[in-house]
Motif scaffolding. Structure first.
Motif, PDB file in Angstrom:
ATOM      1  N   GLN A   1      11.919   7.055   6.767  1.00 53.95           N
ATOM      2  CA  GLN A   1      11.599   6.402   5.497  1.00 53.95           C
ATOM      3  C   GLN A   1      12.764   5.578   4.965  1.00 53.95           C
ATOM      4  OE1 GLN A   1       8.418   6.668   4.487  1.00 53.95           O
ATOM      5  NE2 GLN A   1       8.198   7.894   6.345  1.00 53.95           N
ATOM      6  N   SER A   2      13.826   5.483   5.716  1.00 54.49           N
ATOM      7  CA  SER A   2      15.026   4.758   5.295  1.00 54.49           C
ATOM      8  C   SER A   2      14.869   3.258   5.536  1.00 54.49           C
ATOM      9  CB  SER A   2      16.220   5.290   6.093  1.00 54.49           C
ATOM     10  OG  SER A   2      17.333   4.449   5.962  1.00 54.49           O
ATOM     11  N   PRO A   3      15.561   2.442   4.752  1.00 59.31           N
ATOM     12  CA  PRO A   3      15.527   0.998   4.992  1.00 59.31           C
ATOM     13  C   PRO A   3      16.105   0.601   6.355  1.00 59.31           C
ATOM     14  CG  PRO A   3      16.552   1.478   2.872  1.00 59.31           C
ATOM     15  CD  PRO A   3      16.306   2.786   3.556  1.00 59.31           C
ATOM     16  N   VAL A   4      16.914   1.471   6.973  1.00 59.71           N
ATOM     17  CA  VAL A   4      17.496   1.151   8.279  1.00 59.71           C
ATOM     18  C   VAL A   4      16.661   1.703   9.433  1.00 59.71           C
ATOM     19  CG1 VAL A   4      19.859   0.924   7.424  1.00 59.71           C
ATOM     20  CG2 VAL A   4      19.047   3.146   8.273  1.00 59.71           C
ATOM     21  N   ALA A   5      15.477   2.263   9.137  1.00 60.24           N
ATOM     22  CA  ALA A   5      14.618   2.792  10.202  1.00 60.24           C
ATOM     23  C   ALA A   5      14.363   1.693  11.227  1.00 60.24           C
ATOM     24  CB  ALA A   5      13.308   3.294   9.623  1.00 60.24           C
ATOM     25  N   GLY A   6      14.593   2.010  12.474  1.00 66.36           N
ATOM     26  CA  GLY A   6      14.417   1.045  13.546  1.00 66.36           C
ATOM     27  C   GLY A   6      15.589   0.098  13.717  1.00 66.36           C
ATOM     28  N   ASN A   7      16.527   0.100  12.758  1.00 61.80           N
ATOM     29  CA  ASN A   7      17.700  -0.777  12.838  1.00 61.80           C
ATOM     30  C   ASN A   7      19.009  -0.006  12.899  1.00 61.80           C
ATOM     31  OD1 ASN A   7      16.414  -3.376  12.687  1.00 61.80           O
ATOM     32  ND2 ASN A   7      15.863  -2.809  10.597  1.00 61.80           N
ATOM     33  N   ALA A   8      18.939   1.310  12.910  1.00 56.71           N
ATOM     34  CA  ALA A   8      20.127   2.145  13.067  1.00 56.71           C
ATOM     35  C   ALA A   8      20.059   2.763  14.456  1.00 56.71           C
ATOM     36  CB  ALA A   8      20.168   3.238  11.999  1.00 56.71           C
ATOM     37  N   PHE A   9      21.119   2.603  15.246  1.00 58.47           N
ATOM     38  CA  PHE A   9      21.150   3.080  16.621  1.00 58.47           C
ATOM     39  C   PHE A   9      22.230   4.137  16.718  1.00 58.47           C
ATOM     40  CE2 PHE A   9      19.574  -1.177  16.340  1.00 58.47           C
ATOM     41  CZ  PHE A   9      18.364  -1.064  17.004  1.00 58.47           C
ATOM     42  N   LEU A  10      21.808   5.374  16.954  1.00 60.88           N
ATOM     43  CA  LEU A  10      22.682   6.518  16.731  1.00 60.88           C
ATOM     44  C   LEU A  10      22.667   7.509  17.884  1.00 60.88           C
ATOM     45  CD1 LEU A  10      21.249   6.867  13.181  1.00 60.88           C
ATOM     46  CD2 LEU A  10      23.586   6.152  13.651  1.00 60.88           C
ATOM     47  N   LYS A  11      23.746   8.262  17.968  1.00 60.18           N
ATOM     48  CA  LYS A  11      23.862   9.371  18.916  1.00 60.18           C
ATOM     49  C   LYS A  11      24.067  10.631  18.109  1.00 60.18           C
ATOM     50  CE  LYS A  11      24.257  11.539  22.773  1.00 60.18           C
ATOM     51  NZ  LYS A  11      23.647  12.746  22.222  1.00 60.18           N
ATOM     52  N   THR A  12      23.235  11.611  18.361  1.00 61.84           N
ATOM     53  CA  THR A  12      23.327  12.877  17.650  1.00 61.84           C
ATOM     54  C   THR A  12      24.172  13.859  18.443  1.00 61.84           C
ATOM     55  OG1 THR A  12      21.362  13.742  18.738  1.00 61.84           O
ATOM     56  CG2 THR A  12      21.031  12.573  16.646  1.00 61.84           C
ATOM     57  N   GLY A  13      24.606  14.895  17.778  1.00 59.10           N
ATOM     58  CA  GLY A  13      25.331  15.964  18.442  1.00 59.10           C
ATOM     59  C   GLY A  13      25.257  17.224  17.608  1.00 59.10           C
ATOM     60  N   SER A  14      25.207  18.363  18.250  1.00 57.60           N
ATOM     61  CA  SER A  14      25.233  19.631  17.518  1.00 57.60           C
ATOM     62  C   SER A  14      25.796  20.712  18.431  1.00 57.60           C
ATOM     63  CB  SER A  14      23.828  20.026  17.040  1.00 57.60           C
ATOM     64  OG  SER A  14      22.981  20.255  18.131  1.00 57.60           O
ATOM     65  N   LEU A  15      26.472  21.647  17.810  1.00 60.76           N
ATOM     66  CA  LEU A  15      27.060  22.758  18.545  1.00 60.76           C
ATOM     67  C   LEU A  15      27.365  23.871  17.563  1.00 60.76           C
ATOM     68  CD1 LEU A  15      28.229  23.743  21.301  1.00 60.76           C
ATOM     69  CD2 LEU A  15      30.417  22.815  20.550  1.00 60.76           C
TER      70      LEU A  15
END
Length: 195
Positions: free
Chosen positions: A161-175
């Motif tokens: 629902q963000s204005p950057v939806a589809g325009n933000a290119f990201l890498k997630t990480g969790s540990l």
């Protein structure tokens, strides 16, 4: 030879008892000599590196990331030592950064994947690497490998629902309760930002 002890133990009274039993009639081979008798049955050509990295990043595939990391130790003039592959691959990554004038002293890579509790890189160094990467002519190849916010794999349920939806290119990480997110976005103002 290193197999002599095994052969002696196998044929000893203890090994030939009713509890363990057995008689050795085979032959020992040094596994490092196997390539001399190998027969090529088929060949497979790897997809281009950009496609491999896209598969790794979009799906957050730690196994593929580790395999690619270890491949660095085997290709491209990595140190020819008896050091473990992971140590040789980590040295190759450091050398690549040094060769580009981007030495990253605080970078610690254990296995090339996101599942290592010992890997680390300071936020400042990460920001410098992202800034450097964004200035490269092939930055779009990296961007295409990252999950689009609200659309792709690890990001499909985030930023929808963000204005950057589809325009933000990201890498997630969790540990173990720690979550991270890094990448780039092209906002509606055409201003480029990264975190």
């Amino acid at each position: 030879r290193r197999h002599t002890r095994f052969k002696c133990d196998w044929s000893s009274d203890v090994c030939s008892s009713d509890l363990v039993g057995g008689e050795w009639r085979g032959r020992f081979e040094d596994p490092t000599d196997a390539h001399k008798r190998a027969v090529i049955l088929d060949r497979m050509t790897s997809p281009p590196l950009a496609e491999v990295i896209k598969d790794i990043n979009k799906a957050s595939n730690n196994l593929m990331a580790r395999q690619l990391f270890l491949q660095l130790a085997l290709n491209g003039g990595a140190l020819k030592t008896k050091a473990p592959l992971a140590a040789r691959a980590a040295e190759r990554v450091q050398r690549l950064f040094r060769d580009k004038g981007r030495a990253v002293a605080d970078l610690v890579i254990e296995n090339g994947a996101g599942i290592s509790p010992t890997k680390r890189l300071s936020p400042r160094s990460l920001a410098r690497l992202l800034t450097y990467t964004l200035a490269q002519p092939d930055v779009n190849t990296l961007t295409a490998s990252l999950a689009a916010g609200g659309a792709d794999r690890t990001m499909h349920a985030r930023l929808g629902q963000s204005p950057v939806a589809g325009n933000a290119f990201l890498k997630t990480g969790s540990l173990h309760g720690v979550r991270s997110l890094a990448g780039r976005s092209e906002e509606h103002t055409s201003e480029l930002s990264h975190t």
